[in-house]
Design a protein around this motif. Structure first.
Motif, PDB file in Angstrom:
ATOM      1  N   MET A   1      -6.219   5.110  -6.313  1.00 53.80           N
ATOM      2  CA  MET A   1      -7.225   6.122  -6.654  1.00 53.80           C
ATOM      3  C   MET A   1      -7.418   7.058  -5.466  1.00 53.80           C
ATOM      4  SD  MET A   1     -10.223   4.235  -8.662  1.00 53.80           S
ATOM      5  CE  MET A   1      -9.601   2.577  -8.917  1.00 53.80           C
ATOM      6  N   ILE A   2      -7.799   8.230  -5.777  1.00 57.71           N
ATOM      7  CA  ILE A   2      -7.936   9.195  -4.700  1.00 57.71           C
ATOM      8  C   ILE A   2      -9.270   9.914  -4.867  1.00 57.71           C
ATOM      9  CG2 ILE A   2      -6.799  11.138  -5.880  1.00 57.71           C
ATOM     10  CD1 ILE A   2      -5.101  11.246  -3.198  1.00 57.71           C
ATOM     11  N   PHE A 395       1.867  -0.553   4.821  1.00 58.46           N
ATOM     12  CA  PHE A 395       1.330  -1.599   3.942  1.00 58.46           C
ATOM     13  C   PHE A 395       1.013  -2.888   4.690  1.00 58.46           C
ATOM     14  CE2 PHE A 395       3.884   0.513   0.290  1.00 58.46           C
ATOM     15  CZ  PHE A 395       2.862   1.428   0.083  1.00 58.46           C
ATOM     16  N   ARG A 396       1.173  -2.874   6.007  1.00 59.29           N
ATOM     17  CA  ARG A 396       0.831  -4.077   6.767  1.00 59.29           C
ATOM     18  C   ARG A 396      -0.665  -4.075   7.051  1.00 59.29           C
ATOM     19  NH1 ARG A 396       6.016  -3.317   9.503  1.00 59.29           N
ATOM     20  NH2 ARG A 396       5.189  -3.074  11.613  1.00 59.29           N
ATOM     21  N   GLU A 397      -1.417  -4.198   5.968  1.00 56.92           N
ATOM     22  CA  GLU A 397      -2.875  -4.210   6.004  1.00 56.92           C
ATOM     23  C   GLU A 397      -3.363  -5.060   4.852  1.00 56.92           C
ATOM     24  OE1 GLU A 397      -4.580  -0.356   5.694  1.00 56.92           O
ATOM     25  OE2 GLU A 397      -3.911   0.223   7.698  1.00 56.92           O
ATOM     26  N   GLY A 398      -4.640  -5.393   4.873  1.00 61.75           N
ATOM     27  CA  GLY A 398      -5.194  -6.129   3.761  1.00 61.75           C
ATOM     28  C   GLY A 398      -5.158  -5.302   2.478  1.00 61.75           C
ATOM     29  N   ALA A 399      -5.189  -5.976   1.321  1.00 58.30           N
ATOM     30  CA  ALA A 399      -5.236  -5.270   0.046  1.00 58.30           C
ATOM     31  C   ALA A 399      -6.409  -4.287   0.080  1.00 58.30           C
ATOM     32  CB  ALA A 399      -5.389  -6.259  -1.099  1.00 58.30           C
ATOM     33  N   ASN A 400      -7.542  -4.753   0.573  1.00 56.22           N
ATOM     34  CA  ASN A 400      -8.568  -3.861   1.118  1.00 56.22           C
ATOM     35  C   ASN A 400      -9.177  -4.609   2.295  1.00 56.22           C
ATOM     36  OD1 ASN A 400     -10.990  -5.262   0.427  1.00 56.22           O
ATOM     37  ND2 ASN A 400     -11.034  -4.343  -1.606  1.00 56.22           N
ATOM     38  N   PRO A 401      -9.967  -3.944   3.142  1.00 52.19           N
ATOM     39  CA  PRO A 401     -10.419  -4.627   4.362  1.00 52.19           C
ATOM     40  C   PRO A 401     -11.206  -5.909   4.085  1.00 52.19           C
ATOM     41  CG  PRO A 401     -10.745  -2.255   4.567  1.00 52.19           C
ATOM     42  CD  PRO A 401     -10.352  -2.501   3.144  1.00 52.19           C
ATOM     43  N   LYS A 572       0.077  -3.012  -3.055  1.00 48.15           N
ATOM     44  CA  LYS A 572      -0.456  -2.839  -4.408  1.00 48.15           C
ATOM     45  C   LYS A 572      -1.967  -2.647  -4.330  1.00 48.15           C
ATOM     46  CE  LYS A 572       2.734  -5.548  -7.319  1.00 48.15           C
ATOM     47  NZ  LYS A 572       3.795  -4.605  -7.146  1.00 48.15           N
ATOM     48  N   HIS A 573      -2.505  -2.019  -5.351  1.00 47.37           N
ATOM     49  CA  HIS A 573      -3.958  -1.858  -5.407  1.00 47.37           C
ATOM     50  C   HIS A 573      -4.614  -3.241  -5.374  1.00 47.37           C
ATOM     51  CE1 HIS A 573      -7.970  -0.942  -7.023  1.00 47.37           C
ATOM     52  NE2 HIS A 573      -7.754   0.266  -6.535  1.00 47.37           N
ATOM     53  N   TRP A 574      -5.751  -3.325  -4.696  1.00 43.68           N
ATOM     54  CA  TRP A 574      -6.366  -4.646  -4.505  1.00 43.68           C
ATOM     55  C   TRP A 574      -6.710  -5.346  -5.810  1.00 43.68           C
ATOM     56  CZ3 TRP A 574     -11.169  -5.201  -6.553  1.00 43.68           C
ATOM     57  CH2 TRP A 574     -11.969  -4.068  -6.684  1.00 43.68           C
ATOM     58  N   SER A 575      -6.985  -4.563  -6.856  1.00 42.64           N
ATOM     59  CA  SER A 575      -7.356  -5.227  -8.111  1.00 42.64           C
ATOM     60  C   SER A 575      -6.158  -5.994  -8.694  1.00 42.64           C
ATOM     61  CB  SER A 575      -7.906  -4.219  -9.117  1.00 42.64           C
ATOM     62  OG  SER A 575      -6.918  -3.270  -9.440  1.00 42.64           O
ATOM     63  N   GLU A 576      -4.942  -5.480  -8.436  1.00 41.03           N
ATOM     64  CA  GLU A 576      -3.746  -6.212  -8.873  1.00 41.03           C
ATOM     65  C   GLU A 576      -3.559  -7.483  -8.055  1.00 41.03           C
ATOM     66  OE1 GLU A 576       0.041  -4.072  -9.565  1.00 41.03           O
ATOM     67  OE2 GLU A 576      -1.151  -2.244  -9.285  1.00 41.03           O
ATOM     68  N   VAL A 577      -3.790  -7.355  -6.749  1.00 42.16           N
ATOM     69  CA  VAL A 577      -3.652  -8.529  -5.874  1.00 42.16           C
ATOM     70  C   VAL A 577      -4.689  -9.581  -6.270  1.00 42.16           C
ATOM     71  CG1 VAL A 577      -3.676  -9.347  -3.497  1.00 42.16           C
ATOM     72  CG2 VAL A 577      -2.806  -7.055  -4.004  1.00 42.16           C
ATOM     73  N   LEU A 578      -5.889  -9.118  -6.547  1.00 42.63           N
ATOM     74  CA  LEU A 578      -6.956 -10.031  -6.944  1.00 42.63           C
ATOM     75  C   LEU A 578      -6.589 -10.751  -8.241  1.00 42.63           C
ATOM     76  CD1 LEU A 578      -9.760 -11.073  -6.288  1.00 42.63           C
ATOM     77  CD2 LEU A 578     -10.735  -9.149  -7.545  1.00 42.63           C
ATOM     78  N   GLU A 579      -5.986 -10.021  -9.151  1.00 36.01           N
ATOM     79  CA  GLU A 579      -5.602 -10.631 -10.422  1.00 36.01           C
ATOM     80  C   GLU A 579      -4.544 -11.715 -10.209  1.00 36.01           C
ATOM     81  OE1 GLU A 579      -3.975  -8.004 -13.381  1.00 36.01           O
ATOM     82  OE2 GLU A 579      -4.653  -9.324 -15.017  1.00 36.01           O
TER      83      GLU A 579
END
Ligand SMILES: *[C@@H]1O[C@H](CO)[C@@H](O)[C@H](O)[C@H]1NC(C)=O
Ligand SMILES: *[C@@H]1O[C@H](CO)[C@@H](O)[C@H](O)[C@H]1NC(C)=O
Ligand SMILES: *[C@@H]1O[C@H](CO)[C@@H](O)[C@H](O)[C@H]1NC(C)=O
Ligand SMILES: *[C@@H]1O[C@H](CO)[C@@H](O)[C@H](O)[C@H]1NC(C)=O
Ligand SMILES: *[C@@H]1O[C@H](CO)[C@@H](O)[C@H](O)[C@H]1NC(C)=O
Ligand SMILES: [Zn+2]
Length: 610
Positions: A1-2, A395-401, A572-579
């Protein structure tokens, strides 16, 4: 999202850009020279920052850090202007490339012109330095030689806050710390806000708060945080009410509960952000045996190193990567406060040097349960670093912080169960019954539930400051409005706009975002529930064994969930990782509520009884 602002800007500028790399050229560029340049730059910056943070009175290291920061910022700005500034990510077809570019069009502070970037960097370094060198005189000797006899936050002042039950001594330490940390940086913070906002605008954000929120890829971040808070506030309120009554028992007439607010200095913690240090005052069944592992640490001859090794053993038991490199002092780690006269930034942190093999922990570790869990927290960061090391640098970061802050805590939830502490011989015997279970759950609530409003309000305050909805001459007052509203606590003594109490918290002085911790405190229970179910340690349809008693130690199935999700990094977007990790696409406080359900019922009953 932007964000909308950004999307609009890209459309406009793209129309005038006249030179761009083709899809393949861009891919080649990112995979090769960009990857190498950015990884090298990251290594250098970490190297000099680490050197300064472990020797903060060293002017030469400070200067070298400033030089390096400016030099690397100049390089990255040149690349940005040439390759990314005028790029429209939507013009590229490959979704992964597009995702990478959406990140790369933002450069952050480096967008500032060099003299301003220098001012901003200096401002943050100065605030950090004030914070980490601030001292107060001991209560027994209030006129002292600060250099020789003064107490630092860690361990001296924190020890007073956690151990003292003398109301006046606590006021003294609470006030002295704020006098000598926050109050001294109020003017610097003004420069910091102005320059950070200027940088944000150069990145086409309305203010620095908007830029910070962008990293969460959630257009409704603020509303979503409020919704999570609404899910947990009833639980917090019952805890607050219960603890307030117990504090009243202890401190009597010193406490006036009529406004529903509790004084901030009585919770065993400088910021009243976690309350576990006053457990002995508030446990529901003080006479039932509780989790006391102090003896265990002694009997097992625990050293600081052994705490790290024990933590590493847990990660390995899940089939994950060993973190041994990060606490190896011969490879640069700092796991104890130096005794050679250096002053260091004690605030615990985990470092990724971006070369796929250098990882370090910096921590002034003491031996007790609280720091044992902090060790796991930091090790969680290192594990995450290692799991995503093969992603491209963007991409060497958390899906989100928030994900980054949740990993080690998830492990800690398992480690701190009586069952696990017994397994690793830290707890000799543990009799499980209703009383000991409620005591154990209370101990967790004093840590995790008490933290929630604090985790939420720090960035609420900074968002309000950055977008200037709160004028400078109301900064401290607004801080206390939020402390009243969310934590339902008040200052023990009068505050004014000469004070700057937000700056008495590390992350504010150190330009480090905070909402990640609020998210992590919700998320870790989502992770935990999922790992517990995978490990066969929890069945939501049969709560004979409650969620809070699950230990997923040695479960390869739990390890696989962590590996599958975390190795994706930010790709990937964090919601995908969370899923992938939980089956849920949204942040949800329900697992946290489920975890504390038995305590919540107990507290409601007790609070209504009086
Ligand atoms: C930092 O840069 C300044 C100006 O370029 C230079 O004079 C100084 O020697 C450098 N200091 C260090 C420690 O690198
Ligand atoms: C805090 O600062 C105020 C005003 O500068 C001073 O009156 C007070 O004594 C200081 N208190 C402590 C504990 O340092
Ligand atoms: C701890 O040290 C003592 C004294 O050196 C020794 O007798 C004991 O066996 C050690 N315990 C463990 C668990 O290593
Ligand atoms: C500033 O941000 C806050 C959120 O922290 C928001 O509620 C408020 O409406 C914003 N104010 C302005 C003037 O943009
Ligand atoms: C629920 O779990 C307990 C403990 O594992 C077990 O003894 C019991 O039979 C289970 N009850 C049902 C209805 O499955
Ligand atoms: Zn952390």
């Amino acid at each position: 999202m932007i964000s909308n602002t950004l999307g609009l800007w890209l459309l406009v500028t793209f129309a005038v850009a006249n030179c761009k790399l083709s899809e393949n050229q861009m891919k080649m560029f990112l995979a090769n020279s960009y990857e190498k340049q950015t990884s090298d730059s990251c290594y250098k910056l970490n190297d000099v920052t680490f050197a300064f943070n472990t020797d903060i009175r060293n002017k030469q290291k400070e200067q070298f850090l400033l030089n390096t920061t400016l030099k690397e910022a100049k390089l990255s700005k040149e690349i940005w202007e040439k390759y990314f500034k005028d790029v429209n990510p939507e013009e590229y077809k490959d979704p992964i490339l597009r995702r990478e570019l959406k990140k790369l069009v933002i450069i952050g502070d480096a967008a500032l012109e060099p003299s301003k970037l220098e001012k901003l960097t200096n401002a943050v370094n100065k605030m950090t330095s004030i914070y980490s060198t601030a001292k107060i005189c001991p209560y027994e000797k209030q006129k002292c030689d600060l250099d020789k006899e003064g107490l630092n936050l860690e361990p001296g002042i924190e020890k007073i806050m956690s151990k003292s039950r003398n109301y006046d001594e606590l006021v003294y330490a609470w006030k002295g710390w704020r006098n000598n940390s926050g109050a001294k940086m109020r003017n610097i913070f003004k420069d910091y806000v102005r320059l950070s906002n200027e940088a944000a605008r150069l990145n086409k954000f309305s203010d620095n708060g908007a830029l910070w929120r962008y990293a969460y890829e959630d257009e409704n971040l603020i509303a979503n945080m409020d919704e999570l808070w609404a899910q947990v506030e009833p639980l917090y309120d019952e805890l607050h009410k219960y603890v307030g009554r117990k504090l009243k028992c202890r401190y009597g007439n010193k406490l006036d509960l009529n406004d529903g607010l509790l004084p901030a200095h009585l919770f065993g913690n400088m910021w009243a952000q976690t309350w576990n240090n006053i457990a002995e005052l508030v446990l529901p069944f003080p006479d039932a045996p509780s989790i006391d592992v102090e003896d265990g640490f002694k009997k097992q001859n625990y050293t600081v190193l052994k705490m790290f090794e024990t933590s590493d053993q847990f990660f390995k038991s899940l089939g994950l990567i060993s973190n041994a490199v990060c606490y190896d002092v011969s490879k640069g780690a700092m796991i104890e406060k130096p005794t050679d006269g250096r002053e260091v930034l004690c605030h615990a942190s985990a470092w990724d040097f971006c070369d796929g093999k250098t990882y370090r922990i910096k921590m002034c570790t003491e031996i007790n349960l609280e720091t044992f869990l902090v060790v796991h927290h930091e090790m969680g960061h290192i594990e995450y670093f290692q799991l995503y090391k093969d992603q491209s640098i963007s991409f060497r970061e958390g899906a989100n912080p928030g994900f980054h802050e949740a990993v080690g805590d998830t492990i800690s939830l398992s480690v701190s169960t009586p069952k696990h502490l017994h397994k690793i011989n830290l707890l000799e015997k543990y009799i499980r019954n209703e009383k000991t279970s409620l005591n154990a759950l209370m101990l967790k609530a004093l840590d995790k539930v008490a933290f929630l409003p604090f985790g939420l309000l720090i960035d609420k305050w900074r968002w309000d400051v950055f977008n200037a909805s709160i004028p400078e001459d109301k900064w401290n007052a607004h801080w206390w409005e939020l402390r009243n509203k969310y934590q339902k606590i008040k200052a023990p003594i009068e505050r004014s706009e000469k004070d700057f109490d937000p700056g008495a918290k590390y992350h504010v002085a150190g330009d480090s975002q905070y909402i990640a911790y609020f998210i992590a405190h919700i998320l870790q229970f989502q992770f935990y529930k999922s790992l517990c179910m995978a490990a066969g340690e929890y069945n939501p349809n049969n709560k004979t064994i409650p969620l809070s008693e699950c230990d997923f130690y040695e479960s390869k199935a739990a390890g696989k969930i962590l590996r599958d999700g975390l190795s994706l990094g930010h790709s990937k977007h964090w919601s995908e990782v969370l899923e992938i990790m939980t089956g849920d696409k949204k942040l949800n406080a329900q697992p946290l509520v489920e975890y504390f359900e038995p305590l919540y019922e107990y507290l409601k009953k007790e609070n209504n009884r009086i």
